[in-house]
Scaffold this motif. Structure first.
Motif, short mmCIF file in Angstrom:
data_model
loop_
_atom_site.label_atom_id
_atom_site.label_comp_id
_atom_site.label_asym_id
_atom_site.label_seq_id
_atom_site.Cartn_x
_atom_site.Cartn_y
_atom_site.Cartn_z
N LEU A 8 34.22 54.00 31.90
CA LEU A 8 33.06 54.60 32.45
C LEU A 8 33.19 54.74 34.20
O LEU A 8 32.94 55.87 34.60
CB LEU A 8 31.71 53.49 32.32
CG LEU A 8 30.33 54.23 32.73
CD1 LEU A 8 30.12 55.33 32.06
CD2 LEU A 8 29.33 52.97 32.54
N LEU A 11 35.08 58.07 34.37
CA LEU A 11 34.27 59.05 34.35
C LEU A 11 33.59 59.60 35.71
O LEU A 11 33.14 60.49 35.92
CB LEU A 11 33.32 59.21 32.98
CG LEU A 11 32.62 60.23 32.90
CD1 LEU A 11 33.38 61.65 32.69
CD2 LEU A 11 31.73 60.18 31.54
N ILE A 12 32.96 58.31 36.09
CA ILE A 12 32.15 58.37 37.27
C ILE A 12 33.09 58.90 38.38
O ILE A 12 32.51 59.87 38.96
CB ILE A 12 31.61 56.95 37.81
CG1 ILE A 12 30.40 56.83 36.54
CG2 ILE A 12 30.94 56.87 39.22
CD1 ILE A 12 30.03 55.12 36.65
N LEU A 15 33.51 62.57 37.89
CA LEU A 15 32.30 63.76 37.85
C LEU A 15 31.91 63.49 39.55
O LEU A 15 31.53 64.63 40.02
CB LEU A 15 31.05 63.06 37.37
CG LEU A 15 31.21 63.06 35.72
CD1 LEU A 15 30.33 62.40 35.08
CD2 LEU A 15 31.08 64.50 35.37
N ALA A 26 26.75 61.12 39.92
CA ALA A 26 27.94 61.02 39.02
C ALA A 26 27.68 59.70 37.89
O ALA A 26 27.67 59.84 36.68
CB ALA A 26 29.33 60.76 39.72
N THR A 27 27.17 58.64 38.67
CA THR A 27 26.77 57.53 37.39
C THR A 27 25.71 57.90 36.42
O THR A 27 25.80 57.48 35.42
CB THR A 27 26.31 56.14 38.34
OG1 THR A 27 27.43 56.09 39.51
CG2 THR A 27 26.04 55.07 37.81
N ALA A 30 27.37 60.15 33.82
CA ALA A 30 27.98 59.34 33.00
C ALA A 30 27.35 58.56 32.03
O ALA A 30 27.64 58.29 30.93
CB ALA A 30 28.99 58.54 33.86
#
Ligand SMILES: [Zn+2]
Length: 200
Positions: A8, A11-12, A15, A26-27, A30
């Protein structure tokens, strides 16, 4: 111990590299992706990985396109002796939306900004001058933004093009100083193209 699972977190991190997206947004994105079915995430991943495989730069105008030449350059109904010079593909889309322009384009992929290390070599300027020399272009419309880099680019190009005896015009009234043309409203931008002014 990881508070945020590494997958995770990865991905954050990816992004949050996007323009205008901080770590908070972004969080949120995600977590949204994580809560949706895995098939949604796969579709998104597929769209991202197909992007570079299927889109290239048109070798004539340097816009993003799935074909080369792009649909605009190969459209026989458009005037190929009228070239509108813009900074980004997004500017082309904004001008197309006005529906008043029937020529072709040239995308510079940026604007001159010596402070950021962007000189003529970093832009598709050599390619523009090559087009002007080798084809029957009658008019070049300088549609760079009225920001400091946009104006610097327009005057740099106007100088060279006029020495080549090329009829050179600049977008006219209505675009406020300092404004990125992508954000101008459609009617204002349409009017600015129609009333473009000769720089000669
Ligand atoms: Zn093209």
């Amino acid at each position: 111990m990881h508070v945020v699972p590494p997958a995770l977190e990865r991905l954050i991190k990816e992004l949050s590299r996007f323009p205008g997206i901080g770590e908070k947004t972004a969080t949120r994105l995600a977590l949204y992706i994580l809560r949706k079915p895995a098939s949604d995430a796969s579709r998104l991943a597929e769209a991202l990985s197909d992007l570079h495989a299927s889109i290239q730069l048109c070798s004539n105008c340097y816009t993003f396109s799935e074909t080369d030449p792009c649909d605009i350059c190969s459209d026989q109904r458009r005037r190929d002796d009228l070239v509108c010079v813009v900074e980004e593909p997004g500017d082309l889309l904004a001008i197309e939306k006005t529906g008043v322009y029937r020529g072709v384009y040239h995308i510079l992929h940026g604007a001159l900004s010596p402070m950021d290390g962007i000189g003529p070599e970093e832009l598709k300027i050599k390619e523009l001058l090559g087009r002007v020399k080798s084809s029957s272009i009658k008019e070049v419309v300088l549609a760079t933004s009225s920001t400091v880099p946009g104006e610097a680019t327009a005057s740099y190009l106007a100088d060279i093009l006029q020495r080549m005896n090329m009829n050179t015009t600049r977008l006219a009234c209505g675009i406020p100083m300092g404004m990125d043309i992508k954000y101008a409203d459609m009617h204002t931008l349409g009017r600015a193209i129609e009333t473009r002014q000769s720089l000669g």
